[in-house]
Write an enzyme that holds these catalytic residues in place. Structure first.
Site, PDB file in Angstrom:
ATOM      1  N   LYS A  49       4.766  -4.600  -7.624  1.00 54.75           N
ATOM      2  CA  LYS A  49       4.762  -5.348  -6.361  1.00 54.75           C
ATOM      3  C   LYS A  49       5.490  -6.682  -6.531  1.00 54.75           C
ATOM      4  O   LYS A  49       6.212  -7.132  -5.633  1.00 54.75           O
ATOM      5  CB  LYS A  49       3.317  -5.560  -5.884  1.00 54.75           C
ATOM      6  CG  LYS A  49       2.691  -4.284  -5.344  1.00 54.75           C
ATOM      7  CD  LYS A  49       1.183  -4.385  -5.179  1.00 54.75           C
ATOM      8  CE  LYS A  49       0.600  -3.011  -4.869  1.00 54.75           C
ATOM      9  NZ  LYS A  49      -0.868  -2.992  -4.878  1.00 54.75           N
ATOM     10  N   GLN A  93      -5.949  -6.641  -5.628  1.00 50.51           N
ATOM     11  CA  GLN A  93      -5.671  -5.363  -6.276  1.00 50.51           C
ATOM     12  C   GLN A  93      -6.992  -4.651  -6.585  1.00 50.51           C
ATOM     13  O   GLN A  93      -7.871  -5.212  -7.231  1.00 50.51           O
ATOM     14  CB  GLN A  93      -4.861  -5.594  -7.567  1.00 50.51           C
ATOM     15  CG  GLN A  93      -4.441  -4.329  -8.271  1.00 50.51           C
ATOM     16  CD  GLN A  93      -3.467  -3.475  -7.444  1.00 50.51           C
ATOM     17  OE1 GLN A  93      -2.546  -3.983  -6.830  1.00 50.51           O
ATOM     18  NE2 GLN A  93      -3.702  -2.179  -7.431  1.00 50.51           N
ATOM     19  N   ASP A 116      -2.794  -5.714   3.454  1.00 48.28           N
ATOM     20  CA  ASP A 116      -3.152  -4.325   3.167  1.00 48.28           C
ATOM     21  C   ASP A 116      -3.852  -3.669   4.363  1.00 48.28           C
ATOM     22  O   ASP A 116      -4.112  -2.468   4.343  1.00 48.28           O
ATOM     23  CB  ASP A 116      -4.090  -4.253   1.947  1.00 48.28           C
ATOM     24  CG  ASP A 116      -3.340  -3.909   0.667  1.00 48.28           C
ATOM     25  OD1 ASP A 116      -2.279  -3.261   0.777  1.00 48.28           O
ATOM     26  OD2 ASP A 116      -3.818  -4.287  -0.427  1.00 48.28           O
TER      27      ASP A 116
END
Ligand code: NAP
Length: 279
Positions: A49, A93, A116
């Site tokens: 990422k 994460q 997200d």
């Protein structure tokens, strides 16, 4: 022979576009990443990422925390990132180290920075058909179908898997696009009889070999979301690729299908978050 839906090539095109749009902003977007613990797969994902963002002119700041971090310390960091005017998006994460509950952490995130699309408010807006952000993997699947002109309206779309991460929001997005959606899961009876009716068949079960050639309607678009890691490290999806390829109309490879699209759609959300905050 199925047309291969080349997610890697499409993601590269999307990233070039994102780079251009990010460069046009008064200040480059900034993504803060929270990485707790030493999970090797998470370390690889975060590095990927960071690289993706760098390629697109998006700044990143990764907060690495020890596995022993407390829930309170994690929440304090989220609060700090929520208030940091330089931070446009925050990504936690997952999975978090054992003993930490991800829900209060994700719920504490500012919905405006929730790239997200995990916050209940953003999940709710999506369910109402008024999304602020699109969840990355479902959005990537739609981008792939659109890029190859696979029609959704009026078609029977069948999704295997009802997780909050993939199956459920994908079913919502396909419904919003006027697909007729069947959502299947581990308790679904006679799955093959249902999948054989599907014009668009998406598998997100995480079960290698689940989708065999006899389960696919000739000419169907088959999207394999899953990433199953074999003991030898080899990656594969749910679909028996060599057997399904001659029958399907469209088919995603694994790797190189949905995976790169998920990553590109995260970048799109960071760009969107930056734009929304600069209004
Ligand atoms: P998950 O939370 O484990 O959900 C799996 C879903 O599949 C559940 O709804 C489960 O049903 C259903 N299922 C399991 N076995 C089944 C079977 N034999 N028949 C029918 N349904 C079955 O997984 P997830 O987070 O959604 O991820 C799914 C897969 O996608 C994983 O392989 C993951 O690694 C991959 N993934 C890929 C990307 C990407 O970018 N390509 C992104 C995210 C995830 P129940 O609800 O009844 O248990």
């Amino acid at each position: 022979m199925a047309v291969r839906l080349d997610g890697a090539a499409l993601a590269a095109r999307l990233k070039a576009q994102i780079r251009e749009e990010a460069a046009a902003l008064s200040r480059p977007p900034m993504l803060a990443v929270v990485l707790a613990g030493e999970d090797p797969a998470s370390q690889i994902y975060v590095r990927g990422k960071e690289r993706d963002c760098a390629e697109c002119g998006i700044r990143t700041r990764t907060h690495r925390l020890p596995a022993a971090v407390s829930q309170a310390e994690l929440l304090a960091l989220i609060d700090q990132l929520n208030r940091d005017a330089d931070v446009d998006g925050v990504l936690v994460q997952l999975p978090l180290p054992e003993g930490l509950d991800p829900r209060p952490v994700l719920h504490a995130l500012s919905p405006e920075k929730d790239v997200d699309c995990f916050h209940p408010l953003n999940a709710g807006l999506l369910a109402l058909g008024e999304p602020r952000f699109l969840p990355c993997t479902p959005a990537g699947v739609l981008e792939l179908l659109d890029a190859y002109d696979v029609p959704i309206q009026g078609r029977h779309c069948l999704v295997i898997g009802r997780s909050h991460l993939v199956g459920r929001p994908l079913a919502q997005l396909l419904t919003a696009r006027d697909g007729t959606v069947t959502l299947c899961h581990s308790r679904t009876e006679n799955l093959p009889a249902l999948t054989r009716q599907a014009d668009i068949l998406v598998s997100a079960a995480g079960r290698r070999g689940l989708v065999t050639a006899d389960m696919v309607k000739p000419g169907a678009a088959v999207i394999d979301v899953s990433m199953n890691r074999a003991p030898d490290g080899k990656l594969s999806g749910d679909v028996d690729f060599p057997a399904v390829e001659p029958a399907a109309g469209f088919l995603t490879p694994v790797p190189g299908g949905v995976g790169p699209m998920t990553r590109a759609c995260l970048l799109q959300n960071v760009l969107r978050a930056a734009r929304l905050r600069r209004r």
